[in-house]
Design a protein around this motif. Sequence first.
Motif, mmCIF file in Angstrom:
data_model
loop_
_atom_site.group_PDB
_atom_site.id
_atom_site.type_symbol
_atom_site.label_atom_id
_atom_site.label_comp_id
_atom_site.label_asym_id
_atom_site.label_seq_id
_atom_site.Cartn_x
_atom_site.Cartn_y
_atom_site.Cartn_z
ATOM 1 N N HIS A 1 -3.074 9.339 -4.312
ATOM 2 C CA HIS A 1 -2.355 8.083 -4.068
ATOM 3 C C HIS A 1 -1.001 8.362 -3.428
ATOM 4 N N GLY B 1 0.803 -1.221 0.000
ATOM 5 C CA GLY B 1 0.000 0.000 0.000
ATOM 6 C C GLY B 1 0.831 1.265 0.000
ATOM 7 N N ARG C 1 -1.400 9.115 0.378
ATOM 8 C CA ARG C 1 -1.695 7.893 1.149
ATOM 9 C C ARG C 1 -0.478 6.973 1.200
ATOM 10 N N ALA C 2 0.150 6.746 0.061
ATOM 11 C CA ALA C 2 1.276 5.815 -0.012
ATOM 12 C C ALA C 2 2.495 6.348 0.753
ATOM 13 N N VAL D 1 2.641 9.021 -9.743
ATOM 14 C CA VAL D 1 1.340 8.605 -9.217
ATOM 15 C C VAL D 1 0.473 9.848 -9.039
ATOM 16 N N SER D 2 -0.812 9.648 -8.780
ATOM 17 C CA SER D 2 -1.704 10.783 -8.552
ATOM 18 C C SER D 2 -1.413 11.403 -7.187
#
Length: 177
Positions: A103, A66, A106-107, A99-100
């Motif tokens: 994302h 994740g 969070r990551a 990545v966005s």
Amino acid sequence: MLANPVLQQQGMAAATLIRGAQAALDYDIDEARECLRQLEGLLRPAEVEPQHLHATPAARPQAVRGGLAAWQIRIIADHIERNLNSTIAIADLARIARVSNGHFCRAFKVSMGETAHTYITRRRIAHAQMLMMTTTDTLSTISDACGLTDQAHLTRLFRRFVSETPLAWRRSWRQAA
């Protein structure tokens, strides 16, 4: 005595960091670790391995389910270290990691254990501490070199992360040295 002024300054900084680590061993193991991490970064040639990889155990590049991939962590941490003196936008970090924005946020938190903003601020404060130990620059100059708006901003963040003002912290380091 070292002939090269840069080597002299590095030697003095290393001695200060060693004394700081020794003094901190009795009362704050995290501060002792930070001194040793900074000393390691000072002594290691820049091309061998970036300093930030040893900032905290959470900052070591490891893929977590994740979270970000190890290569993403490395390039993001490297980008942050190189740009501490300027604005670092989350959108730019997400673009670098490919990545966005959502994302990435969070990551990053999953991988590093803290938000990107907190990580950047923590690195700015560590950079300010290093400058306070190794130079005689004013706090205003140091805050500018760390990408902070002014001395008041540095003081506010420093107090939040270190639990004392930059001036008090600097004086305590000078007395220990």
